[in-house]
Every structure is written in C-alpha cells, then in structure tokens.
Motif scaffolding. Structure first.
Motif, mmCIF file in Angstrom:
data_model
loop_
_atom_site.group_PDB
_atom_site.id
_atom_site.type_symbol
_atom_site.label_atom_id
_atom_site.label_comp_id
_atom_site.label_asym_id
_atom_site.label_seq_id
_atom_site.Cartn_x
_atom_site.Cartn_y
_atom_site.Cartn_z
ATOM 1 N N ILE A 26 -0.022 -11.424 1.201
ATOM 2 C CA ILE A 26 0.348 -11.803 2.568
ATOM 3 C C ILE A 26 1.596 -12.665 2.616
ATOM 4 C CG2 ILE A 26 -1.988 -11.654 3.502
ATOM 5 C CD1 ILE A 26 -2.081 -14.751 3.190
ATOM 6 N N ARG A 27 2.347 -12.716 1.511
ATOM 7 C CA ARG A 27 3.497 -13.613 1.449
ATOM 8 C C ARG A 27 4.419 -13.492 2.678
ATOM 9 N NH1 ARG A 27 7.230 -15.385 -3.353
ATOM 10 N NH2 ARG A 27 9.021 -16.127 -2.167
ATOM 11 N N SER A 28 4.879 -12.252 2.953
ATOM 12 C CA SER A 28 5.835 -12.109 4.053
ATOM 13 C C SER A 28 5.177 -12.380 5.400
ATOM 14 C CB SER A 28 6.474 -10.728 4.030
ATOM 15 O OG SER A 28 5.472 -9.734 3.945
ATOM 16 N N ALA A 29 3.888 -12.007 5.544
ATOM 17 C CA ALA A 29 3.212 -12.227 6.822
ATOM 18 C C ALA A 29 3.004 -13.721 7.081
ATOM 19 C CB ALA A 29 1.873 -11.498 6.830
ATOM 20 N N LEU A 30 2.606 -14.448 6.038
ATOM 21 C CA LEU A 30 2.374 -15.888 6.199
ATOM 22 C C LEU A 30 3.686 -16.606 6.511
ATOM 23 C CD1 LEU A 30 0.139 -17.975 6.117
ATOM 24 C CD2 LEU A 30 0.560 -18.287 3.683
ATOM 25 N N LEU A 52 7.578 -5.447 12.387
ATOM 26 C CA LEU A 52 7.182 -4.417 11.432
ATOM 27 C C LEU A 52 5.923 -4.810 10.695
ATOM 28 C CD1 LEU A 52 10.695 -3.611 10.059
ATOM 29 C CD2 LEU A 52 9.388 -2.408 11.803
ATOM 30 N N THR A 53 5.294 -3.823 10.072
ATOM 31 C CA THR A 53 4.087 -4.128 9.309
ATOM 32 C C THR A 53 4.382 -4.173 7.820
ATOM 33 O OG1 THR A 53 3.596 -1.792 9.401
ATOM 34 C CG2 THR A 53 2.416 -3.241 10.920
ATOM 35 N N PHE A 54 5.483 -3.572 7.427
ATOM 36 C CA PHE A 54 5.777 -3.559 6.001
ATOM 37 C C PHE A 54 7.080 -4.308 5.737
ATOM 38 C CE2 PHE A 54 7.208 -2.010 1.943
ATOM 39 C CZ PHE A 54 6.037 -2.004 1.211
ATOM 40 N N ILE A 55 6.942 -5.559 5.362
ATOM 41 C CA ILE A 55 8.111 -6.384 5.093
ATOM 42 C C ILE A 55 7.994 -6.851 3.653
ATOM 43 C CG2 ILE A 55 9.284 -8.543 5.630
ATOM 44 C CD1 ILE A 55 9.669 -6.882 7.943
ATOM 45 N N ALA A 56 8.885 -6.355 2.800
ATOM 46 C CA ALA A 56 8.800 -6.697 1.380
ATOM 47 C C ALA A 56 9.898 -7.682 0.986
ATOM 48 C CB ALA A 56 8.856 -5.439 0.526
ATOM 49 N N PHE A 57 10.191 -8.600 1.910
ATOM 50 C CA PHE A 57 11.163 -9.655 1.587
ATOM 51 C C PHE A 57 10.789 -10.881 2.410
ATOM 52 C CE2 PHE A 57 12.827 -7.004 5.002
ATOM 53 C CZ PHE A 57 13.093 -7.956 5.978
#
Lengths: 285, 257
Positions: free
Chosen positions: A62-66, A218-223
């Motif tokens: 959950i890194r990017s979401a948090l 977005l739901t997919f954030i890999a940064f």
C-alpha cells in the motif's frame, strides 16, 4: 394500581428496545472489525507498507496509496481549514442578520447534504479540466476540500456560538476592536471545538472514494507521489480495487489495507478527543 | 456647581423601531456616584449602555438625541468607539472574568493598546488590583485562573480590569446583584473609595444601595406604553427624603416595583 403497573411495564419495554438497538449497532460493528482483523492481520508486515501495488497478490503493498492519502489529507487540511474557519468567523461574528446571510447559511447547510459523487463531477469539470490540474493530488485535495467545507463551517460556527456573549462584551467594554475580541477571547475558547470539527471533517474526507474516482485518481500507481501535481491513489481506492479482484490473495490485502485505514481514522479521532480534553482544561470556566 | 462629565440631551433609544427609553436629559457630575434606580424594564441598563456605546452591539438598536462626554457628542461622526470604551469603563451584572489568569485579565486592556513592556504591565496590574482592594488576596496567585476566585473577588477583578485602561468614568450595571451581602458591602466600600478619582454611574434596583453609596440619584419609570422615562433627578439625599414627584415617593417607599 393496574394503571401504574401498565405504565411501569411500558417503561421497561421501552428501555429494553433502546438497549437492544444500542447492542445491535455495537455487535454489528464488532463483527465487522473481527472479520476484517481475522482476514487482514496476516498480511500486515513491513513490506506491506513499503511495496507498490502488483499483479501478484503476495507482492502487493500500500506504499503509494498510503503516501497518496497523506498527501491528499495534508493539502485538503491546508485548503479547507483556513477557508472554513474564516467563513465561520464571518458568519458568526461579522455578518449582518439579513436575508442574504440567511440565504448563505441555508445553502451551506444544503451543501452538506449533497452526495459526494456530485462533488467529484464538480471537481472533474472545475479542477481537472477547467484549471487543467489533470488527475493530480492537487485536484483531489481541492475536490475533497469543497466536500468537507460545509461540515467544517458548521462545526466551527457551533464552537464560536458556544463562547458566552458576556466575554465578548467584557472585551468590547475594555476598548478592544472586533478583531481583537475574536483573536484574543473568542478564538482561543472556540479552538477545541474547531479542532474537533476539523478532525471529524478530515475523517470524512479520508474515507471518500467516489469523488476521487470521478476525478480520475488511478488505482495502479507504482511510484511515490512527490508533489501536488503528481498522479496519485488513496487507500479507499486501493481497497476498492483489491476487493473487486477475483484472487483470494487480494481480498486479504484489502482487509489489511482496511485495518490500516481504520487505524489512521481511529488515531485521528483519538487525537481530536485528546486535544479537546487538553484545551478545555486550559480554558475551563 | 458641580463639573459635568456626561450629559444626555433628549436621548431616545429604539429597539426594532420601538422606543425603549425616550427623551432622557441628564447631567452626571465628575467624581461623584450617580445611581440610576427604577423597577425592572424601565430602561436603566439601556441608558447606561449609551454612555459607552455598548448598544452598538445590538443590530436593531438606534439612538437619537445626544450623549456628551466632556462636551463631545459620543454618537458624532468622528468619534472612535474603541477610544470611547477605553475612557469609559464598564462592570457588568454578572462577574465575567476572562477564563485566563488573574494577571492576564487585568493586563488585557493595556495589552490591546500595545503596551508590551513587562515591567510596565506588572506595575499596572499591581496598581489596579490594589485600587480594586483585591491585591492582598491574590498577590501570591496572580497566575492562577481567575475562575478559581469567589464571585465577589471575580467582580473586584472585573473592576480592576476596567481600571487598567485608565478610564475617567466607570459604568456599573447592578455590580453587586449576583453577590452575597458581605461581598456587596466590599464592592460598595470600594465604590466610595474609587469615587475620589473616578466618576461612577451605577444601575441598581436595590434602593438601599443607591441611598447608601450614591451622591445623585436618577429615578426612571416605564409607563403603560412600556417606554422608560426619567422621572426625577437630584441629590440622593433629596430624592430619598423630599422627592418632588409622587411616583418617586411611591417607589422609594416601596409602594410598587
């Protein structure tokens, strides 16, 4: 005698009904918490917090979401609190009691009842497209600020109204200007109430999903979002996404993320209670 | 002849367009205690609140006529209401100290006028607390919350607080009505003491109090129309022993009110 007995029975019955209602709410809540904890506790590990979302459930975190939630909340607080408190001060302390003021008050109350997705549509038109902020943290924070402003204004006005008129009179009678009265007497006393309202309003914002999906978060954030203009996601959106996946592994991740969100929420509420307690002790009268 | 500090000329106050007091003409002498007496609802407090323009805080209030303070109309166009309230202090019916320390209560007036120097503030606080006969009781706990004081002490603190802006006039709106007899006595003694330096106008519905402390007495009464008017004004001695108006005599002998 009989009538008295009947009255007593009626009282007892009502007490039982009220107790059942209370217990029902608590039991449902406890079951929910228990269920989420049972499913989610297993995934809580350091890597759950440090990893980005992934196609593979066991690697998803959950890194990017948090981080997105922290960013959005910080900016939302930054925008909404000054505006909300200032609006409340104007309405309570300055505004003349006329039809225009009543019209404004009525509409602020109405705005509090508008469904949050409508705010999402507004944010999409105004911030994402109009101001060309794209799907940024800034656009999300501005949208959520609009959403919680009515709540903030109402809570702050409540707090200001609770300050006794006699204290305002005392300060005016000493030759204080209206601003000095507000700054030195009214605001310090209203502060615990305003802070509580602020935290409760932010708790509302932190769980909002619909308006942010509407503006295209977005739901997919890999940064990591690094600035207000970066794309972002937030915890509720991540949870929403994971829940809707077929794999059981993602459901466990969702439960874990719910636990994190709940922990953040509860600590915010705890902070509100603590602040109110401390400040009230300082200024009790 | 006494020197006049405050004077009203044909003063009328309206609330929501309806007069509350009407046609009041009154002259208040310097360094004397003037009591305004009369039954409830006769407009005593309304009149008192014209002297420091506290009625301005009530949106529906409107004032006609003149209120002269040392010859200047308080409701004139160039008058700074903040300055008016600094020079004409007020003490309220219910003690209303700020929920801060004793020290901060007294220092508030000077502070908002921009006095920052700690030594100067210390000096003002001590002088005003002494003047309000409270210093000996609180000098060891200046930084305690003012709300820990008793009601009578709180009211004397409010007097000290009002003195700190160096006013020339003190308006007192039933300052002892919420206090017990001993605290009331202390306030009355204090008023006699303060009258050496300050002009005091006190509203009271306690006739014994008016007779005990005041030099001049104004008697107000609201008629059938519920509009308050000044019935009689004169030296307290004369008002209480040889009233000119029948209604004054009826009131002070306890026949109504």
């Amino acid at each position: 005698m009989e009538r008295r007995q009947r009255r007593e029975i009626a009282g007892k019955v009502f007490e039982a009904v009220a107790l059942t209602a209370t217990v029902f709410g608590l039991v449902v809540l406890a079951m929910l918490l228990f269920d989420v904890a049972r499913r989610g506790l297993g995934v809580l590990s350091w890597s759950f917090f440090t990893r980005y979302p992934s196609r593979f459930p066991e690697q998803a975190g959950i890194r990017s979401a948090l981080l997105g939630t922290v960013w959005v909340m910080a900016l939302t607080a930054l925008f909404s609190v000054p505006v909300g408190v200032a609006a409340a001060i104007y309405l309570e302390e300055y505004a003349p009691r006329n039809r225009l003021t009543r019209f404004i008050e009525l509409n602020i109350n109405n705005l509090a009842g508008v469904p949050s997705i409508i705010y999402g549509l507004l944010g999409l038109e105004l911030f994402v497209r109009g101001l060309k902020l794209e799907r940024s943290v800034l656009a999300g924070a501005l949208t959520l600020s609009l959403l919680i402003l009515p709540i903030l204004i109402a809570a702050s006005r409540e707090a200001l109204r609770a300050v006794p008129m006699s204290l305002r009179e005392a300060a005016f009678a000493l030759g204080a200007t209206r601003w000095q009265v507000i700054r030195h007497q009214v605001l310090p006393l209203a502060l615990p109430g305003i802070l509580t309202g602020m935290i409760l309003a932010l708790s509302r914002a932190i769980g909002e999903t619909a308006p942010l999906i509407t503006i295209g978060a977005l739901t997919f954030i890999a940064f990591d979002p690094k600035g207000p203009l970066d794309k972002f996601t937030v915890l509720p959106i991540q949870i929403f996404n994971w829940v809707s996946r077929p794999q059981a592994g993602f459901h466990a991740r969702a439960a874990g993320a719910i636990l994190v969100l709940l922990a953040v929420l509860l600590s915010m509420n705890g902070l509100a209670i603590y602040l109110r307690y401390r400040l009230q002790r300082r200024y009790q009268w | 002849m006494e020197e006049i500090v405050l004077e009203t000329q044909n003063l009328t106050v309206y609330y929501n367009g309806r007069p509350a007091i009407e046609g009041i003409s009154l002259r208040i002498p310097r360094r004397r205690i003037t009591a305004i007496i009369g039954p409830s609802g006769c407009g005593k407090s309304t009149l008192l609140r014209c002297f420091n323009r506290m009625n301005d805080l009530i949106p529906s209030a409107r004032v006609t006529g003149r209120v002269l303070f040392e010859g200047v109309d308080l409701y004139g166009p160039d008058v700074d209401v903040v300055e008016v309230r600094r020079r004409i202090g007020m003490v309220f019916q219910k003690p209303n100290p700020f929920p801060k320390s004793i020290y901060e209560n007294v220092a508030f007036g000077p502070r908002i006028q921009g006095i920052r120097d700690r030594r100067k503030l210390d000096e003002i606080v001590e002088r005003c607390l002494r003047a309000a006969a409270l210093w000996d009781e609180v000098k060891d706990k200046l930084h305690q919350n003012a709300l820990t004081l008793s009601g009578g002490q709180q009211q004397r603190l409010c007097i000290a607080r009002a003195l700190a802006t160096e006013p020339e006039v003190l308006l007192m709106d039933e300052p002892a009505s919420a206090l017990d007899p001993i605290a009331t006595m202390k306030i009355e003694d204090l008023m006699r003491e303060l009258a050496r330096e300050y002009t005091i106008v006190i509203v009271t519905h306690n006739m014994q109090q008016a007779a005990r402390v005041s030099d001049y007495t104004a008697f107000m009464l609201a008629g059938e129309d519920r509009v308050g008017r000044l019935i009689e004004f004169g030296p307290t001695q004369q008002i209480f022993t040889r009233p000119r108006d029948r209604r004054t005599e009826d009131y002070i002998t306890g026949r109504f009110g």
